[in-house]
Enzyme design. Sequence first.
Site, PDB file in Angstrom:
ATOM      1  N   LYS A  25       0.850  -1.197   0.000  1.00 17.96           N
ATOM      2  CA  LYS A  25       0.000   0.000   0.000  1.00 17.96           C
ATOM      3  C   LYS A  25       0.883   1.243   0.000  1.00 17.96           C
ATOM      4  O   LYS A  25       1.847   1.338   0.768  1.00 17.96           O
ATOM      5  CB  LYS A  25      -0.902   0.013   1.236  1.00 17.96           C
ATOM      6  CG  LYS A  25      -1.913   1.148   1.267  1.00 17.96           C
ATOM      7  CD  LYS A  25      -2.832   1.022   2.466  1.00 17.96           C
ATOM      8  CE  LYS A  25      -3.884   2.122   2.465  1.00 17.96           C
ATOM      9  NZ  LYS A  25      -3.306   3.463   2.705  1.00 17.96           N
TER      10      LYS A  25
ATOM     11  N   SER B 259      -1.664   5.056  -3.967  1.00 19.96           N
ATOM     12  CA  SER B 259      -2.114   5.927  -2.876  1.00 19.96           C
ATOM     13  C   SER B 259      -1.014   6.873  -2.447  1.00 19.96           C
ATOM     14  O   SER B 259       0.176   6.548  -2.540  1.00 19.96           O
ATOM     15  CB  SER B 259      -2.515   5.055  -1.675  1.00 19.96           C
ATOM     16  OG  SER B 259      -2.780   5.828  -0.532  1.00 19.96           O
TER      17      SER B 259
ATOM     18  N   HIS C 111      -1.677   8.261   0.682  1.00 22.80           N
ATOM     19  CA  HIS C 111      -2.015   8.229   2.108  1.00 22.80           C
ATOM     20  C   HIS C 111      -2.535   9.583   2.599  1.00 22.80           C
ATOM     21  O   HIS C 111      -2.055  10.148   3.579  1.00 22.80           O
ATOM     22  CB  HIS C 111      -0.788   7.818   2.931  1.00 22.80           C
ATOM     23  CG  HIS C 111      -1.143   7.192   4.257  1.00 22.80           C
ATOM     24  ND1 HIS C 111      -0.843   5.883   4.555  1.00 22.80           N
ATOM     25  CD2 HIS C 111      -1.770   7.694   5.346  1.00 22.80           C
ATOM     26  CE1 HIS C 111      -1.253   5.615   5.790  1.00 22.80           C
ATOM     27  NE2 HIS C 111      -1.829   6.700   6.278  1.00 22.80           N
TER      28      HIS C 111
ATOM     29  N   ARG D 120       0.422  12.484   2.437  1.00 18.57           N
ATOM     30  CA  ARG D 120       1.657  12.468   3.229  1.00 18.57           C
ATOM     31  C   ARG D 120       2.822  13.082   2.454  1.00 18.57           C
ATOM     32  O   ARG D 120       3.741  13.636   3.044  1.00 18.57           O
ATOM     33  CB  ARG D 120       2.002  11.041   3.659  1.00 18.57           C
ATOM     34  CG  ARG D 120       1.172  10.540   4.830  1.00 18.57           C
ATOM     35  CD  ARG D 120       1.637   9.171   5.303  1.00 18.57           C
ATOM     36  NE  ARG D 120       3.009   9.166   5.777  1.00 18.57           N
ATOM     37  CZ  ARG D 120       3.398   9.561   7.001  1.00 18.57           C
ATOM     38  NH1 ARG D 120       2.499  10.005   7.865  1.00 18.57           N
ATOM     39  NH2 ARG D 120       4.660   9.496   7.349  1.00 18.57           N
TER      40      ARG D 120
END
Length: 312
Positions: A180, A202, A204, A207
């Site tokens: 991930k 992704s 996240h 981030r």
Amino acid sequence: MAEEKRPMQMPVRPGDASKITREYLESILIEQRLIDSVTPDLTMELFGKLFRTPVMMPAFSHLHLFLRDRADGMTEYARAAKALGAVNWVGMSENEEFCRIMEVGAPTVRIMKPLADRQKLKDQIACAEDLGALAVGIDIDHVFTKGGKFDVVHGEKMSKYSMDDVADLVQSTRLPFIMKGILSVQDARKSAECGVGGIVVSHHHGRLSYAVPPVMILPRILEAAEGKMKVFVDCSMDTGADAYKALALGADAVAVGRALMQPLGKDGAQGVIDYVTGMNDELARLMACTGVKDLKNFDPSVLWLNGKPITE
């Protein structure tokens, strides 16, 4: 169709990748293809199991810190996943908590942090396997924090992971292994070489400042993956239209994220069920209106960007 609820607005900062992703998703348009269209089938097969929707739960963790009135939030959204016939995902958790979640009975993917304590990580993988998890994986985009130092999450130190480290984890379990936080062709290729069963494209929830939107880089990552692994997408998958666009671009499934926090906090499992049902309704309507009969028959040429088909 159930009314779509937009997630609560978060503060915007310079280089906010979540804002950039939202704006990119909104800029993708959909043409209409009605002749010969039929009622669509949202059924999805994943890792040997059938699900009623390609819209999956997010890999939440430590919900009690964010939803003070929902001490049992982790199992509540697992119950929602079971009721929806959706894939449940769980983020950072101790084995005892993961065991309680698994008792709900929803097919669950366990995503762990990239712990410096490799033995603890392998123990968590073994626990997930013993409990019958659908898959396991690591949250690779949670390694570094400010100053490029290794992050510390709830007292647990993170560490870098080489291809050899990833391959070792893949080989340590009979379950499909998920990476991930993939946001480049380079990492997608390395993941494929390590034998992973799937990746989540992704950033996240931003981030990385100025991160490329997952749906923007998705076509290149899919080309690099060469069909060797499942490719999922999260980040700003807030509506059925968002899910449609990611699926049309080739994603195998999508995961909702923070959009579920508000309905979960307000109405528990039922709030999540209502929200995702609304997404499914909108997704099904868009599929019906664009000639997509099932998840295997999406056509990216239906999408337009900057005044021309996105495939041009």
